[in-house]
Design a protein around this motif. Structure first.
Motif, PDB file in Angstrom:
ATOM      1  N   TRP A  25       0.816  -1.266  -0.078  1.00  0.00           N
ATOM      2  CA  TRP A  25       0.014   0.075   0.055  1.00  0.00           C
ATOM      3  C   TRP A  25       1.014   1.143  -0.084  1.00  0.00           C
ATOM      4  CZ3 TRP A  25      -3.952   1.744  -1.789  1.00  0.00           C
ATOM      5  CH2 TRP A  25      -4.841   2.892  -1.212  1.00  0.00           C
ATOM      6  N   ALA A  26       1.500   1.353   0.949  1.00  0.00           N
ATOM      7  CA  ALA A  26       2.724   2.618   0.811  1.00  0.00           C
ATOM      8  C   ALA A  26       3.739   2.844  -0.205  1.00  0.00           C
ATOM      9  CB  ALA A  26       3.640   2.393   1.918  1.00  0.00           C
ATOM     10  N   GLN A  27       3.513   1.930  -1.109  1.00  0.00           N
ATOM     11  CA  GLN A  27       4.474   1.982  -2.498  1.00  0.00           C
ATOM     12  C   GLN A  27       3.362   2.417  -3.370  1.00  0.00           C
ATOM     13  OE1 GLN A  27       6.334  -1.776  -2.626  1.00  0.00           O
ATOM     14  NE2 GLN A  27       8.033  -1.268  -1.090  1.00  0.00           N
ATOM     15  N   THR A  28       2.292   1.826  -3.484  1.00  0.00           N
ATOM     16  CA  THR A  28       1.328   2.152  -4.698  1.00  0.00           C
ATOM     17  C   THR A  28       0.300   3.129  -4.674  1.00  0.00           C
ATOM     18  OG1 THR A  28      -0.279   0.289  -3.528  1.00  0.00           O
ATOM     19  CG2 THR A  28       1.688  -0.396  -5.251  1.00  0.00           C
ATOM     20  N   LYS A  29      -0.004   3.663  -3.302  1.00  0.00           N
ATOM     21  CA  LYS A  29      -1.329   4.530  -3.168  1.00  0.00           C
ATOM     22  C   LYS A  29      -1.075   5.837  -3.993  1.00  0.00           C
ATOM     23  CE  LYS A  29       0.586   6.556   1.327  1.00  0.00           C
ATOM     24  NZ  LYS A  29       0.341   6.547   2.666  1.00  0.00           N
ATOM     25  N   THR A  30      -0.022   6.424  -4.147  1.00  0.00           N
ATOM     26  CA  THR A  30       0.137   7.662  -4.873  1.00  0.00           C
ATOM     27  C   THR A  30       0.038   7.548  -6.431  1.00  0.00           C
ATOM     28  OG1 THR A  30       2.545   7.498  -4.820  1.00  0.00           O
ATOM     29  CG2 THR A  30       1.602   9.011  -3.194  1.00  0.00           C
ATOM     30  N   ARG A  31       0.502   6.107  -6.744  1.00  0.00           N
ATOM     31  CA  ARG A  31       0.446   5.851  -8.245  1.00  0.00           C
ATOM     32  C   ARG A  31      -1.230   5.724  -8.556  1.00  0.00           C
ATOM     33  NH1 ARG A  31       0.568   1.447 -11.291  1.00  0.00           N
ATOM     34  NH2 ARG A  31       0.994  -0.056  -9.692  1.00  0.00           N
ATOM     35  N   ALA A  33      -3.525   7.070  -6.596  1.00  0.00           N
ATOM     36  CA  ALA A  33      -4.478   8.342  -6.718  1.00  0.00           C
ATOM     37  C   ALA A  33      -4.291   8.844  -7.983  1.00  0.00           C
ATOM     38  CB  ALA A  33      -3.867   9.161  -5.623  1.00  0.00           C
ATOM     39  N   ALA A  34      -3.101   8.873  -8.534  1.00  0.00           N
ATOM     40  CA  ALA A  34      -3.041   9.498  -9.978  1.00  0.00           C
ATOM     41  C   ALA A  34      -3.843   8.996 -10.986  1.00  0.00           C
ATOM     42  CB  ALA A  34      -1.507   9.374 -10.390  1.00  0.00           C
ATOM     43  N   VAL A  35      -3.849   7.469 -10.949  1.00  0.00           N
ATOM     44  CA  VAL A  35      -4.837   6.688 -11.915  1.00  0.00           C
ATOM     45  C   VAL A  35      -6.469   7.341 -11.796  1.00  0.00           C
ATOM     46  CG1 VAL A  35      -5.783   4.753 -12.955  1.00  0.00           C
ATOM     47  CG2 VAL A  35      -3.274   5.237 -12.303  1.00  0.00           C
ATOM     48  N   LEU A  36      -6.695   7.045 -10.383  1.00  0.00           N
ATOM     49  CA  LEU A  36      -8.198   7.206  -9.955  1.00  0.00           C
ATOM     50  C   LEU A  36      -8.431   8.783  -9.900  1.00  0.00           C
ATOM     51  CD1 LEU A  36      -8.158   4.635  -7.088  1.00  0.00           C
ATOM     52  CD2 LEU A  36      -8.906   4.254  -9.653  1.00  0.00           C
ATOM     53  N   GLY A  37      -7.546   9.739  -9.872  1.00  0.00           N
ATOM     54  CA  GLY A  37      -7.928  11.184  -9.687  1.00  0.00           C
ATOM     55  C   GLY A  37      -7.692  11.839 -11.160  1.00  0.00           C
ATOM     56  N   ARG A  38      -7.707  10.887 -12.387  1.00  0.00           N
ATOM     57  CA  ARG A  38      -7.445  11.844 -13.324  1.00  0.00           C
ATOM     58  C   ARG A  38      -8.505  12.752 -13.728  1.00  0.00           C
ATOM     59  NH1 ARG A  38      -5.208   8.566 -18.219  1.00  0.00           N
ATOM     60  NH2 ARG A  38      -6.777   9.593 -19.318  1.00  0.00           N
ATOM     61  N   THR A  39      -9.814  12.577 -13.214  1.00  0.00           N
ATOM     62  CA  THR A  39     -10.810  13.616 -13.509  1.00  0.00           C
ATOM     63  C   THR A  39     -10.965  14.370 -12.511  1.00  0.00           C
ATOM     64  OG1 THR A  39     -12.566  12.053 -12.860  1.00  0.00           O
ATOM     65  CG2 THR A  39     -12.093  11.939 -15.261  1.00  0.00           C
ATOM     66  N   GLY A  40     -10.328  14.684 -11.361  1.00  0.00           N
ATOM     67  CA  GLY A  40     -10.289  15.487 -10.421  1.00  0.00           C
ATOM     68  C   GLY A  40      -9.085  16.047  -9.737  1.00  0.00           C
ATOM     69  N   ASP A  41      -9.107  16.270  -8.620  1.00  0.00           N
ATOM     70  CA  ASP A  41      -8.153  16.460  -7.643  1.00  0.00           C
ATOM     71  C   ASP A  41      -7.304  15.287  -7.154  1.00  0.00           C
ATOM     72  OD1 ASP A  41      -6.308  17.523  -5.999  1.00  0.00           O
ATOM     73  OD2 ASP A  41      -7.805  18.206  -4.607  1.00  0.00           O
ATOM     74  N   LEU A  83     -14.567   4.475 -15.648  1.00  0.00           N
ATOM     75  CA  LEU A  83     -14.278   4.185 -16.998  1.00  0.00           C
ATOM     76  C   LEU A  83     -15.115   4.536 -18.025  1.00  0.00           C
ATOM     77  CD1 LEU A  83     -13.403   0.483 -15.820  1.00  0.00           C
ATOM     78  CD2 LEU A  83     -11.923   1.860 -16.943  1.00  0.00           C
ATOM     79  N   LEU A  84     -16.522   4.492 -17.692  1.00  0.00           N
ATOM     80  CA  LEU A  84     -17.483   5.087 -18.713  1.00  0.00           C
ATOM     81  C   LEU A  84     -17.162   6.563 -19.105  1.00  0.00           C
ATOM     82  CD1 LEU A  84     -20.724   3.226 -17.291  1.00  0.00           C
ATOM     83  CD2 LEU A  84     -19.338   2.814 -19.303  1.00  0.00           C
ATOM     84  N   SER A  85     -16.820   7.231 -17.979  1.00  0.00           N
ATOM     85  CA  SER A  85     -16.634   8.703 -18.502  1.00  0.00           C
ATOM     86  C   SER A  85     -15.211   9.117 -19.143  1.00  0.00           C
ATOM     87  CB  SER A  85     -16.875   9.639 -17.075  1.00  0.00           C
ATOM     88  OG  SER A  85     -15.983   9.354 -16.249  1.00  0.00           O
ATOM     89  N   ASP A  86     -14.346   8.360 -18.627  1.00  0.00           N
ATOM     90  CA  ASP A  86     -12.931   8.431 -19.558  1.00  0.00           C
ATOM     91  C   ASP A  86     -12.290   7.259 -19.912  1.00  0.00           C
ATOM     92  OD1 ASP A  86     -10.275   9.601 -19.720  1.00  0.00           O
ATOM     93  OD2 ASP A  86      -9.829   9.838 -17.717  1.00  0.00           O
ATOM     94  N   SER A  87     -12.133   7.134 -21.300  1.00  0.00           N
ATOM     95  CA  SER A  87     -11.792   5.858 -21.915  1.00  0.00           C
ATOM     96  C   SER A  87     -10.255   5.776 -21.803  1.00  0.00           C
ATOM     97  CB  SER A  87     -12.373   5.726 -23.227  1.00  0.00           C
ATOM     98  OG  SER A  87     -11.865   6.771 -23.913  1.00  0.00           O
ATOM     99  N   GLY A  88      -9.633   6.933 -21.389  1.00  0.00           N
ATOM    100  CA  GLY A  88      -8.208   7.188 -21.258  1.00  0.00           C
ATOM    101  C   GLY A  88      -7.730   6.392 -20.131  1.00  0.00           C
ATOM    102  N   CYS A  89      -8.418   6.266 -19.155  1.00  0.00           N
ATOM    103  CA  CYS A  89      -8.008   5.590 -17.768  1.00  0.00           C
ATOM    104  C   CYS A  89      -7.903   4.099 -17.870  1.00  0.00           C
ATOM    105  CB  CYS A  89      -8.795   6.263 -16.633  1.00  0.00           C
ATOM    106  SG  CYS A  89     -10.373   5.289 -16.523  1.00  0.00           S
ATOM    107  N   VAL A  90      -8.446   3.422 -18.937  1.00  0.00           N
ATOM    108  CA  VAL A  90      -8.455   1.838 -19.023  1.00  0.00           C
ATOM    109  C   VAL A  90      -7.192   1.331 -18.846  1.00  0.00           C
ATOM    110  CG1 VAL A  90      -8.763   0.165 -20.815  1.00  0.00           C
ATOM    111  CG2 VAL A  90     -10.616   1.872 -20.433  1.00  0.00           C
ATOM    112  N   GLU A  91      -5.899   1.776 -19.491  1.00  0.00           N
ATOM    113  CA  GLU A  91      -4.877   1.443 -19.328  1.00  0.00           C
ATOM    114  C   GLU A  91      -4.212   1.481 -18.082  1.00  0.00           C
ATOM    115  OE1 GLU A  91      -0.203   2.161 -20.989  1.00  0.00           O
ATOM    116  OE2 GLU A  91      -1.792   2.474 -22.300  1.00  0.00           O
ATOM    117  N   GLY A  92      -4.508   2.558 -17.343  1.00  0.00           N
ATOM    118  CA  GLY A  92      -4.297   2.658 -15.763  1.00  0.00           C
ATOM    119  C   GLY A  92      -4.873   1.638 -14.870  1.00  0.00           C
ATOM    120  N   LEU A  93      -6.182   1.457 -15.359  1.00  0.00           N
ATOM    121  CA  LEU A  93      -6.928   0.534 -14.199  1.00  0.00           C
ATOM    122  C   LEU A  93      -6.332  -1.021 -14.635  1.00  0.00           C
ATOM    123  CD1 LEU A  93     -10.334   2.040 -14.175  1.00  0.00           C
ATOM    124  CD2 LEU A  93      -8.688   1.736 -12.410  1.00  0.00           C
TER     125      LEU A  93
END
Length: 136
Positions: A25-31, A33-41, A83-93
């Motif tokens: 968790w400590a190593q992956t949480k910021t990455r 957040a970057a993937v999941l926060g693409r459409t916001g903060d 995923l439905l609103s931002d198809s660009g995040c598919v690779e990150g997920l």
């Protein structure tokens, strides 16, 4: 295509829950957040992830399976919406669903001493025994 996105969201939520309670968790949480926060903060997403983790850890300690399932359902819904609103995040997920940290690659360099290598993720109690010197 929508069925594939929903399957990816379910797999991603399951992996996210697993990561939240793991040593990774400590190593992956910021990455994450970057993937999941693409459409916001991104910082707000990190706060939401940490809040979910706190609820999850508490629920696991109390063996509260309903709360664990609710946290996973919440993230599954959020990932589906993303995923439905931002198809660009598919690779990150897809990378999230691949559970980072499953593969270990080590390079060992330098001088070999005693021909002994110990690789471990966690050592809690160790006892090493050696044979007595057998000089005759």
């Amino acid at each position: 295509m929508e069925a594939e996105l929903m399957a990816l969201a379910a797999s991603g939520a399951s992996t996210l829950i697993t990561l939240m309670v793991s040593d990774a968790w400590a190593q992956t949480k910021t990455r994450l957040a970057a993937v999941l926060g693409r459409t916001g903060d991104e910082k707000e997403t990190l706060r939401e992830l940490e809040a979910s983790r706190a609820v999850l850890v508490s629920a696991l300690a109390e063996a509260d399976d309903a709360t664990v399932a609710a946290v996973e359902d919440e993230w599954r819904a959020r990932l589906s919406q993303l995923l439905l609103s931002d198809s660009g995040c598919v690779e990150g997920l897809q990378l999230l669903a691949a559970a980072p940290g499953d593969t270990v690659h080590n390079n060992i360099t330098g001088r070999v001493q005693a021909n002994l290598l110990i690789q471990t993720g966690r050592v809690e109690r160790s006892t090493f025994h050696t044979l007595p010197d057998q000089t005759v």
